[in-house]
Design a protein around this motif. Sequence first.
Motif, short mmCIF file in Angstrom:
data_model
loop_
_atom_site.label_atom_id
_atom_site.label_comp_id
_atom_site.label_asym_id
_atom_site.label_seq_id
_atom_site.Cartn_x
_atom_site.Cartn_y
_atom_site.Cartn_z
N THR A 65 0.83 -1.21 0.00
CA THR A 65 0.00 0.00 0.00
C THR A 65 0.86 1.25 0.00
N ARG A 66 1.92 1.25 0.81
CA ARG A 66 2.81 2.41 0.86
C ARG A 66 3.49 2.65 -0.49
N LEU A 67 3.95 1.57 -1.13
CA LEU A 67 4.58 1.72 -2.44
C LEU A 67 3.59 2.23 -3.49
N THR A 68 2.37 1.71 -3.47
CA THR A 68 1.34 2.16 -4.41
C THR A 68 1.02 3.64 -4.20
N ASP A 69 0.89 4.06 -2.94
CA ASP A 69 0.61 5.46 -2.65
C ASP A 69 1.74 6.37 -3.13
N GLU A 70 2.99 5.95 -2.91
CA GLU A 70 4.14 6.74 -3.38
C GLU A 70 4.13 6.84 -4.90
N TYR A 71 3.83 5.74 -5.58
CA TYR A 71 3.80 5.74 -7.04
C TYR A 71 2.71 6.67 -7.56
N THR A 73 1.33 9.23 -6.01
CA THR A 73 1.59 10.63 -5.65
C THR A 73 2.53 11.29 -6.65
N ASP A 74 3.65 10.65 -6.93
CA ASP A 74 4.62 11.22 -7.87
C ASP A 74 5.40 10.06 -8.49
N HIS A 75 4.85 9.53 -9.59
CA HIS A 75 5.47 8.33 -10.16
C HIS A 75 6.85 8.61 -10.76
N GLY A 76 7.10 9.82 -11.22
CA GLY A 76 8.44 10.15 -11.75
C GLY A 76 9.50 10.08 -10.67
N LYS A 77 9.20 10.69 -9.55
CA LYS A 77 10.12 10.67 -8.41
C LYS A 77 10.29 9.24 -7.88
N PHE A 78 9.19 8.49 -7.87
CA PHE A 78 9.22 7.11 -7.39
C PHE A 78 10.14 6.27 -8.26
N ILE A 79 9.97 6.35 -9.57
CA ILE A 79 10.78 5.53 -10.49
C ILE A 79 12.24 5.97 -10.46
N GLU A 80 12.46 7.26 -10.33
CA GLU A 80 13.83 7.78 -10.28
C GLU A 80 14.57 7.29 -9.01
N GLY A 81 13.89 7.27 -7.87
CA GLY A 81 14.53 6.90 -6.61
C GLY A 81 14.50 5.42 -6.30
N PHE A 82 13.73 4.65 -7.06
CA PHE A 82 13.57 3.23 -6.75
C PHE A 82 14.88 2.43 -6.78
N PRO A 83 15.73 2.59 -7.80
CA PRO A 83 16.99 1.81 -7.80
C PRO A 83 17.86 2.10 -6.58
N LYS A 84 17.93 3.37 -6.17
CA LYS A 84 18.73 3.73 -5.01
C LYS A 84 18.16 3.08 -3.74
N ARG A 85 16.84 3.07 -3.63
CA ARG A 85 16.19 2.46 -2.47
C ARG A 85 16.44 0.96 -2.42
N VAL A 86 16.40 0.31 -3.59
CA VAL A 86 16.64 -1.14 -3.65
C VAL A 86 18.07 -1.46 -3.23
N LEU A 87 19.02 -0.64 -3.68
CA LEU A 87 20.42 -0.88 -3.32
C LEU A 87 20.71 -0.60 -1.85
#
Length: 112
Positions: A65-71, A73-87
């Motif tokens: 739910t938290r990931l869906t809400d973040e996506y 809210t601002d999917h560009g920011k979400f996709i941009e920051g996702f690789p850094k968060r995974v690492l």
Amino acid sequence: MKISEIDVTLYCSHCHDETLHHVQYLNDKIQSIDCTNCRRTIETEMNPMRELYKEVYKRVTSKPTRLTDEYKTDHGKFIEGFPKRVLSKPLRLVKYLNETKEALKKINKKVQ
């Protein structure tokens, strides 16, 4: 799991006066209250392992739910920051495990 401590003035039923008390919280729930004047301690019937299980369960079940809400809210920011968060997730997990280990160690010392 996180332990936090504060000092606050409370009325002590043993001293019959307002005195300084040391309050210890475990995950924002009161675990113990110590009167600094008479050294009387009040401890709650909190099971640290149960609190840990509840915290982990809540975090795991709310993640989609938290990931869906973040996506949404601002999917560009979400996709941009996702690789850094995974690492960085393994490092954040190790940090969380170390905090939990220290908290459990502190609780076990107090029990003994």
